[in-house]
Design a protein around this motif. Structure first.
Motif, PDB file in Angstrom:
ATOM      1  N   LEU A 569       0.830  -1.213   0.000  1.00 52.98           N
ATOM      2  CA  LEU A 569       0.000   0.000   0.000  1.00 52.98           C
ATOM      3  C   LEU A 569       0.861   1.258   0.000  1.00 52.98           C
ATOM      4  O   LEU A 569       0.527   2.261  -0.663  1.00 52.98           O
ATOM      5  N   GLU A 570       1.986   1.230   0.713  1.00 53.97           N
ATOM      6  CA  GLU A 570       2.877   2.390   0.750  1.00 53.97           C
ATOM      7  C   GLU A 570       3.496   2.640  -0.619  1.00 53.97           C
ATOM      8  O   GLU A 570       3.572   3.787  -1.090  1.00 53.97           O
ATOM      9  N   LEU A 571       3.911   1.568  -1.299  1.00 55.07           N
ATOM     10  CA  LEU A 571       4.496   1.726  -2.630  1.00 55.07           C
ATOM     11  C   LEU A 571       3.463   2.263  -3.615  1.00 55.07           C
ATOM     12  O   LEU A 571       3.775   3.133  -4.448  1.00 55.07           O
ATOM     13  N   GLU A 572       2.249   1.794  -3.505  1.00 58.34           N
ATOM     14  CA  GLU A 572       1.189   2.266  -4.393  1.00 58.34           C
ATOM     15  C   GLU A 572       0.862   3.726  -4.114  1.00 58.34           C
ATOM     16  O   GLU A 572       0.614   4.517  -5.047  1.00 58.34           O
ATOM     17  N   ALA A 573       0.872   4.123  -2.840  1.00 59.55           N
ATOM     18  CA  ALA A 573       0.579   5.513  -2.483  1.00 59.55           C
ATOM     19  C   ALA A 573       1.670   6.445  -3.001  1.00 59.55           C
ATOM     20  O   ALA A 573       1.386   7.533  -3.528  1.00 59.55           O
ATOM     21  N   GLU A 574       2.922   6.037  -2.861  1.00 65.40           N
ATOM     22  CA  GLU A 574       4.031   6.844  -3.369  1.00 65.40           C
ATOM     23  C   GLU A 574       3.933   7.002  -4.878  1.00 65.40           C
ATOM     24  O   GLU A 574       4.183   8.087  -5.428  1.00 65.40           O
ATOM     25  N   ALA A 575       3.568   5.909  -5.565  1.00 63.96           N
ATOM     26  CA  ALA A 575       3.460   5.982  -7.019  1.00 63.96           C
ATOM     27  C   ALA A 575       2.349   6.925  -7.455  1.00 63.96           C
ATOM     28  O   ALA A 575       2.434   7.565  -8.509  1.00 63.96           O
ATOM     29  N   ARG A 578       0.276  10.068  -3.120  1.00 67.00           N
ATOM     30  CA  ARG A 578      -0.605  10.242  -1.979  1.00 67.00           C
ATOM     31  C   ARG A 578       0.128   9.841  -0.711  1.00 67.00           C
ATOM     32  O   ARG A 578       1.085   9.079  -0.741  1.00 67.00           O
ATOM     33  N   SER A 579      -0.374  10.371   0.394  1.00 65.78           N
ATOM     34  CA  SER A 579       0.201  10.000   1.679  1.00 65.78           C
ATOM     35  C   SER A 579      -0.283   8.602   2.042  1.00 65.78           C
ATOM     36  O   SER A 579      -1.380   8.186   1.657  1.00 65.78           O
ATOM     37  N   HIS A 580       0.516   7.903   2.777  1.00 66.53           N
ATOM     38  CA  HIS A 580       0.181   6.534   3.160  1.00 66.53           C
ATOM     39  C   HIS A 580      -0.104   6.467   4.648  1.00 66.53           C
ATOM     40  O   HIS A 580       0.646   6.989   5.469  1.00 66.53           O
ATOM     41  N   ARG A 581      -1.208   5.826   4.966  1.00 65.37           N
ATOM     42  CA  ARG A 581      -1.584   5.606   6.361  1.00 65.37           C
ATOM     43  C   ARG A 581      -1.601   4.098   6.598  1.00 65.37           C
ATOM     44  O   ARG A 581      -2.475   3.403   6.092  1.00 65.37           O
ATOM     45  N   PRO A 582      -0.646   3.571   7.345  1.00 61.73           N
ATOM     46  CA  PRO A 582      -0.576   2.117   7.533  1.00 61.73           C
ATOM     47  C   PRO A 582      -1.833   1.578   8.222  1.00 61.73           C
ATOM     48  O   PRO A 582      -2.421   2.243   9.087  1.00 61.73           O
ATOM     49  N   LEU A 583      -2.199   0.376   7.806  1.00 65.32           N
ATOM     50  CA  LEU A 583      -3.294  -0.315   8.478  1.00 65.32           C
ATOM     51  C   LEU A 583      -2.764  -0.988   9.730  1.00 65.32           C
ATOM     52  O   LEU A 583      -1.675  -1.556   9.742  1.00 65.32           O
ATOM     53  N   ARG A 584      -3.548  -0.894  10.793  1.00 66.65           N
ATOM     54  CA  ARG A 584      -3.223  -1.594  12.026  1.00 66.65           C
ATOM     55  C   ARG A 584      -4.441  -2.429  12.415  1.00 66.65           C
ATOM     56  O   ARG A 584      -5.568  -2.111  12.051  1.00 66.65           O
ATOM     57  N   MET A 585      -4.172  -3.466  13.163  1.00 67.35           N
ATOM     58  CA  MET A 585      -5.286  -4.342  13.558  1.00 67.35           C
ATOM     59  C   MET A 585      -5.105  -4.779  14.986  1.00 67.35           C
ATOM     60  O   MET A 585      -4.019  -4.670  15.571  1.00 67.35           O
ATOM     61  N   GLY A 586      -6.195  -5.261  15.531  1.00 65.48           N
ATOM     62  CA  GLY A 586      -6.166  -5.867  16.852  1.00 65.48           C
ATOM     63  C   GLY A 586      -6.765  -7.264  16.770  1.00 65.48           C
ATOM     64  O   GLY A 586      -7.757  -7.494  16.067  1.00 65.48           O
ATOM     65  N   ILE A 587      -6.128  -8.190  17.497  1.00 64.02           N
ATOM     66  CA  ILE A 587      -6.590  -9.579  17.491  1.00 64.02           C
ATOM     67  C   ILE A 587      -6.762 -10.026  18.930  1.00 64.02           C
ATOM     68  O   ILE A 587      -5.875  -9.802  19.769  1.00 64.02           O
TER      69      ILE A 587
END
Length: 738
Positions: A569-575, A578-587
């Motif tokens: 997602l970060e590579l796609e955003a840079e291309a 756009r700014s990249h916001r990492p996904l985080r999760m809880g399990i």
């Protein structure tokens, strides 16, 4: 539907087989007759010497005395010598339908001489008429003439019956003539010969399937007159009996209830008994007697040339059948044990059977045990196939068929009764095949339904395992220990506010797909998707003794896959600039006894799990953000694990629970726990998590920085990145203790 498929199809086959047997079409009769032929080929009748002989006009006789037809004077000489030899009866399997071609009247006519010509009168006066010579021999001898009944109503006149025919059991509408083979015309000997013969009998044989002679009628009907066969008349004359007594079904003492039932099933009204003097041969309902073929036996055959030459063996007191075995005279028949049998020998064999009492019989009531065998074994197949399976039923059927064939063979060899083991066995085989096919279809439908029901919840390998072993699946509700996993995207509401619906849908799919793959790869069952959340469980529907371990391994793989997804997602955003916001999760993971099964309504249901420990797993997933970690497990799961890298976080209060629950942070797998890196970094991570829990984020960040300076595994690095992002995002977190 399954019940109808597994029971209904073989039941329909059984019913059809029963109706077909009762109807008894021609092809079934032929199969049955060929079975009886095989019996005789294996075990032909043993020849017992009786006073029955065949006087055979064979090829050797024709070579000595000229081609057939002989002059009647020569035939008369043969008859005279047989009578002089002491024969009790001489039955001629020959019809003298036309005047002798060598008679003086016919010869002079062929020469063109008029009947009143003196030369004609002189020749007729001097030369004996061969027919007259034969008539004189017949008159002086105990001769039975043969005649042929034909279906041509315009044929010759019917012969006059010599003996009486007493009928018992006839009604105004039915009599023996309605049950025996019936004909409209006849070819008989010359009236002068008939007048002096002691008896006359039909020489007809009935050819059945395969051009085979299997039975010989003892009685036949010429229009409305009942006639004896050559054998019947020969035995009557031999005993000097005046009358043949015929009893038909319905006569007193000849119709028991079970016979009546069999008669109704087979429409088997008919001849019940034929009595010839002191002899009572076994016949079927059409008055025919089964040929129990012994094959050609030299002991019963006397060549005619020996009689004419005076070299024949002693013939005193014998019952003689005169006929021919010469191939050119076309009186050769196929019988069960021989492809070529002279017709005259068939008559002789039947006479032997009657005299010795060694005969075959197939009473019409034999349908009852045959149908009984079919009903009992067919019903057993239908009832047992779902319980014992095809192999067990195949063994049962094979044993029953062996018993049936053995019983039929015993009845044939020991009692001379013909029971058909083939059709009931074939019918039962069809019932078995129908049942096995319906069982296969039912299993196939079950496998398809299992695949359809679980293909979205389980890994393909597990779906195929369930399809191959559906007995391992318990679709009804049951309590069983399971491990439950809840996964949720952090700040999904905030993400959705800044993302278009199309991009949000794509993002969700890209997140849920690798997370689902991780669950399925470790043997989990996907319960449901709730927006951005995943609910999964282990140890149902298939047993999984390591359900807690596999759930934790799946969670760790989900962590790694999220790292890979964020990189993409970060590579796609840079291309795209756009700014990249990492996904985080809880399990959150927890274990315990829960209710598992098809839950829902009659219209719609889902294979799911419910219980207090399910709710606790959901609460644990919500607590993970309070400690800045991505994976928390409950104490029940912890007790089922060995060797994982865990950090205890103490007891916490969760919503809906009166008692506190211990939670632990899942750092890594057993390989991580055994590494020296974890021993160094564990106290620092524990301090960081505790700092986050108390809101001391500065101390937590310092711990993160200290951890970064140490070597670590990929799992620990992913956890640290998650904690770093969480602290940076929220700044300050409050502990939820509701």
């Amino acid at each position: 539907m399954m019940y109808l498929l597994q029971r209904g199809l073989p039941a329909l086959v059984l019913l059809g087989a029963l109706l077909l047997r009762v109807h008894d079409p021609v092809f079934l009769s032929e199969i049955r007759q060929r079975t009886f032929d095989i019996f005789q080929q294996i075990e032909p009748r043993t020849y017992i010497d009786t006073p029955v002989r065949v006087i055979d006009i064979d090829d050797a006789t024709l070579q000595r005395y000229g081609q057939w037809p002989w002059p009647r004077s020569l035939t008369g000489e043969l008859v005279g010598k047989l009578a002089k030899a002491g024969a009790r009866v001489i039955a001629l399997d020959i019809v003298f339908a036309e005047p002798d071609r060598t008679s003086p009247r016919k010869a002079t006519s062929d020469w063109g001489l008029a009947e009143g010509d003196p030369l004609t009168r002189s020749i007729v006066a001097r030369v004996p008429d061969p027919d007259t010579v034969l008539a004189q021999s017949i008159k002086a001898s105990p001769v039975v003439l043969g005649f042929v009944l034909t279906h041509d109503k315009a044929g010759g006149a019917l012969p006059k019956r010599k003996g009486g025919m007493a009928v018992v059991g006839a009604t105004a509408n039915h009599g023996p003539r309605d049950f025996v083979p019936r004909f409209g015309g006849a070819i008989a000997s010359l009236p002068a010969l008939q007048a002096v013969a002691k008896g006359q009998g039909s020489i007809n044989v009935i050819v059945e399937g395969g051009a085979m002679v299997r039975r010989l009628p003892l009685l036949l009907a010429g229009r409305d007159t009942l006639y004896p066969s050559l054998v019947s008349e020969a035995l009557r004359v031999a005993q000097k009996a005046s009358t043949i007594v015929v009893k038909s079904s319905g006569a007193a003492g000849y119709q028991a209830w079970w016979q009546e039932l069999a008669g109704r099933l087979t429409s088997a009204e008919g001849i019940a008994e034929v009595k010839i003097g002191a002899l009572t041969p076994l016949t079927d309902e059409s008055g025919q007697i089964w040929l129990y073929d012994s094959g050609r036996v030299a002991g019963r055959i006397v060549p005619a040339w020996q009689v004419l030459s005076g070299t024949a063996p002693d013939l005193s007191g014998t019952i003689l059948f005169v006929g021919t075995s010469a191939p050119g005279l076309v009186d050769l028949r196929a019988t069960p044990s021989s492809a070529v049998t002279p017709g005259v020998e068939i008559h002789a064999q039947i006479a032997e059977q009657i005299l010795t009492g060694i005969s075959l019989n197939r009473p019409y009531w034999t349908i009852l045990p045959e149908l009984g065998f079919l009903i009992v074994l067919g019903s057993a197949m239908i009832a047992l196939l779902p319980r014992v399976g095809p192999i067990g039923c195949a063994f049962l059927g094979a044993c029953a068929m062996l018993i049936a064939n053995g019983a039929a063979w015993y009845a044939f060899t020991e009692r001379g009764q013909l029971f058909d083991p083939v059709y009931p066995s074939l019918a039962v085989l069809l019932v078995f095949i129908a049942g096995a096919m319906s069982s296969y279809f039912r299993s196939d439908i079950e496998r398809r339904s299992i695949r359809a029901a679980f293909s979205h919840y389980l890994a393909p390998e597990m779906v195929e395992q369930l399809a191959a072993e559906p007995e391992r699946l318990r679709l009804g509700g049951e309590m069983r220990p399971v491990t439950i996993l809840f996964c949720d995207i952090r700040d999904f509401t905030s993400i959705s506010e800044h993302t278009s619906p199309e991009d949000l849908t794509q993002l969700l799919n890209r997140f849920l797909t690798p997370m689902t793959d991780a669950v399925l790869r470790h043997g989990g069952t996907i319960d449901k998707y709730i927006g951005d959340s995943i609910m999964a469980f282990w140890n149902a529907p298939l047993d999984d003794d390591s359900h807690a371990r596999n759930a934790c391994l799946a969670a760790l793989e989900m962590r790694r896959r999220l790292v890979d997804l964020n990189i993409q997602l970060e590579l796609e955003a840079e291309a795209m600039g756009r700014s990249h916001r990492p996904l985080r999760m809880g399990i959150g993971i927890n274990s315990g006894a829960c209710l598992v099964g098809n839950l829902g309504s009659q219209q719609r249901f889902n294979y799911s799990v419910i219980g207090d420990d399910v709710n606790l797993a959901s609460r644990i997933e919500g607590l993970s953000k309070n400690y800045g970690v991505d994976i928390l497990i409950g104490s029940a799961t912890h007790r089922l694990l060995q060797g994982f890298a865990l950090i205890p976080l103490g007891d916490v209060m969760v919503k809906g629970k009166l008692e506190s629950a211990e939670v632990l942070a899942l750092v890594g797998d057993p390989a991580t726990a055994e590494s020296g890196n974890f021993a160094d970094i564990e106290p620092i991570l524990a301090e960081a998590m505790a700092a986050v829990g108390t809101g001391d984020y500065r101390r937590a960040l310092n711990c993160i920085l200290r951890c970064r300076a140490l070597p670590m595994s990929a799992d620990i690095r992913a956890l640290i990145e998650h904690m770093d992002a969480s602290i940076a995002r929220y700044g300050k977190m409050t502990q939820v203790t509701e």
